[in-house]
Design an enzyme around this catalytic site. Sequence first.
Site, short mmCIF file in Angstrom:
data_model
loop_
_atom_site.label_atom_id
_atom_site.label_comp_id
_atom_site.label_asym_id
_atom_site.label_seq_id
_atom_site.Cartn_x
_atom_site.Cartn_y
_atom_site.Cartn_z
N ALA A 33 -18.64 1.38 2.36
CA ALA A 33 -19.57 2.40 2.90
C ALA A 33 -18.84 3.32 3.99
CB ALA A 33 -20.73 1.79 3.59
N GLY A 34 -17.84 3.75 3.73
CA GLY A 34 -17.04 4.71 4.42
C GLY A 34 -17.22 6.18 3.89
N ARG A 130 -9.13 -3.47 -4.24
CA ARG A 130 -9.25 -2.69 -5.60
C ARG A 130 -9.07 -3.77 -6.58
NH1 ARG A 130 -7.04 3.19 -3.44
NH2 ARG A 130 -9.19 4.16 -3.27
N CYS A 181 17.41 -4.29 9.48
CA CYS A 181 18.11 -4.19 10.57
C CYS A 181 17.71 -3.02 11.38
CB CYS A 181 19.66 -4.07 10.11
SG CYS A 181 19.64 -2.68 9.18
N CYS A 467 -0.57 -6.17 -19.88
CA CYS A 467 -1.25 -6.41 -18.71
C CYS A 467 -1.80 -7.91 -18.45
CB CYS A 467 -2.45 -5.54 -18.52
SG CYS A 467 -3.49 -5.52 -17.10
#
Length: 675
Positions: A33-34, A130, A181, A467
Amino acid sequence: MSTAAGRINHAKAILGPELHSQLSETKVLLVGAGGIGCELLKNVVLAGFGKITLLDLDTIDLSNLNRQFLFRKKDVKQSKALVAAQTAAPFNPNVHITPIYGNIKEPQYDIEWFQSFDIVLNALDNLDARRHVNKMCMAAEVPLVESGTAGYLGQVQPLIKDVTECFDCIPKPTPKTFPVCTIRSTPSQPIHCIVWSKSYLMGQLFGMDEDAGEDLDEAEKQGENEAQSFSEVREAIRDIAHNQDAAKKAFEKVFGRDVRNLLSMSDMWRHREPPIPLEFDAIMNETFVINRAGTSSATSTGTHVNNSTSSSTNGNSNGYSTQPVASTSAAGARVALKDQRKLSLKDNLELFISSVYSLSTRLSSGEADTIEFDKDDDDTLDFVTAASNLRSAAYGIEEKTRWEVKEMAGNIIPAIATTNAIISGLIVLQALHLLRKSHDKLRNVHLQFKPAVPLSTITLSKPNPGCGICRDTYTKILCDPARTTLQDVVKGLMGDDEREVSVYEDKRVLADPDWDDNYERTLESLNVSRGNFLSIVDEEGEWSTITVAIGGLPLIHPPSGPSFILPNPLPTPSKKKKPPAPASPISPPASLKRSAPDADDDDIVVLDFEPSANGQPPAKKQKLGTPEPVKSSGKTKVKDSEISSPSKRRRLENDGLIMMEGVNDRLDDDIIVID
């Protein structure tokens, strides 16, 4: 006619009465709901989708209000899902919206829950969620419309099990990483300090143990000297009687002793500006002096900064014009928003102290065992902001505001309201094609940087045979994890199949042909519960993987009944297609260039360097022993009977060919004539 009734009639006229009536009974799950979610919720409500479930785990932040139009300033800190549902419901009184304030990855949102919906619309902003929704939709065989935006760019992708590729059919780019590093010892950019605070220091202080930080700790194993034991600091953080001193202990270790240890490695600073150890009491008294020439001191006359070396750099980009570290004035604070205000060195130290105290209180009170960074958790965001800015001050790097740290640490991509509106409209169009089952009209749609062609469409691709998500054979088993053993699940689903298999839960190996100790253990004892998946993998790799969704027993199931219910029919894995055999090497085509003549041939080439009588360039070469040209009608011809040469005839015979001297030559019956 009311406004709502007019909208309904308008939607019916566009969609047609049949599809419009179908929408009123359609159960849609909207995840997020963004930015996209607000626009999408408005669209599905106005289109007439009758039964909408809206799920989001986030709360409203002040920064959301510029584009998430369903929220107002009074709604800040409230659930996005709850407020969005309340605001959008009046748009269409015939629509029922069920808001859920929760995480889509929670176990109660299992495969059976997903199967209760007709279509799923994704409006998420992170890769992990997702991928989870994609897997659940593939397992439940529910159509999914995936989407995303990045600034002015956007994409909409409809996904159907066994019809189109899924979200994981194409590997996604991994987030940008930085050398260990650099993060641990020689930061040169603000993002280096932010990643260090978020991924290393946060884990060391508030994570599982001193080995938190994963790859970052490999540097210590390889001999780096920055980090020492955090045990004393960790104990103080988790001891409610001493957590008041935890912040100072952490500060003195990280920004004091560890920096001095690095300075002892003189070769490291031969070509870069060395860091400056920070002093807790001097900063609190505002008597700490930062001198970018490489020294620091505490004075009795207040804070002072030497700007004479502001052009010095650490590595390639560690340099900035140092600002005074005195506290920001009250007038300046009133002008700038809290999150967008530049903090002084003392401000950052005070924020560090308060955030460490808040986080240690949560740990010592038993509220949480560990704490991880969350951009929407004020305490963790304050900690990362303060720690990264203190580290930046020590290394002479530009410091960032709380808002900028939130963007960088939370991997927030700037969102544009217009992009969200376009993408949400395209999501609804693809959803309508799915409900009509017009699969030939489905398209991947991209919003791109091309003014002449802002939208591009791509025909959907078939599933990727390799997949590991959509090519699995999915099934579900309803069980009581406290009474059901791993053997009950595996043997029950395999039936009479005696193949050798291995069993996984996510990345954990639970059993394989040479190790079956866990078969007698219950699922609960293996930390496998409702919402988890078990993968039964063929050891020979000849059959597809059986992925088992774990669900709970029905409420009407008698307590004395079986501990599990197998699916009917049992899953039938498909035979994997063997990769095609590698093609046999193709011999290179024969060269069209003539090879060098044999030594015993008279086919000798003589270069002619004499200029011609008419002033034209000389002939490049003259061949001896070739047929004499014959003049005919102004053109030069060569007699057919004289075109061969001994060397050419020999080469052709070696290749199985016969050169004919003329049209009257005859061949034996067993010789094939090649024209």
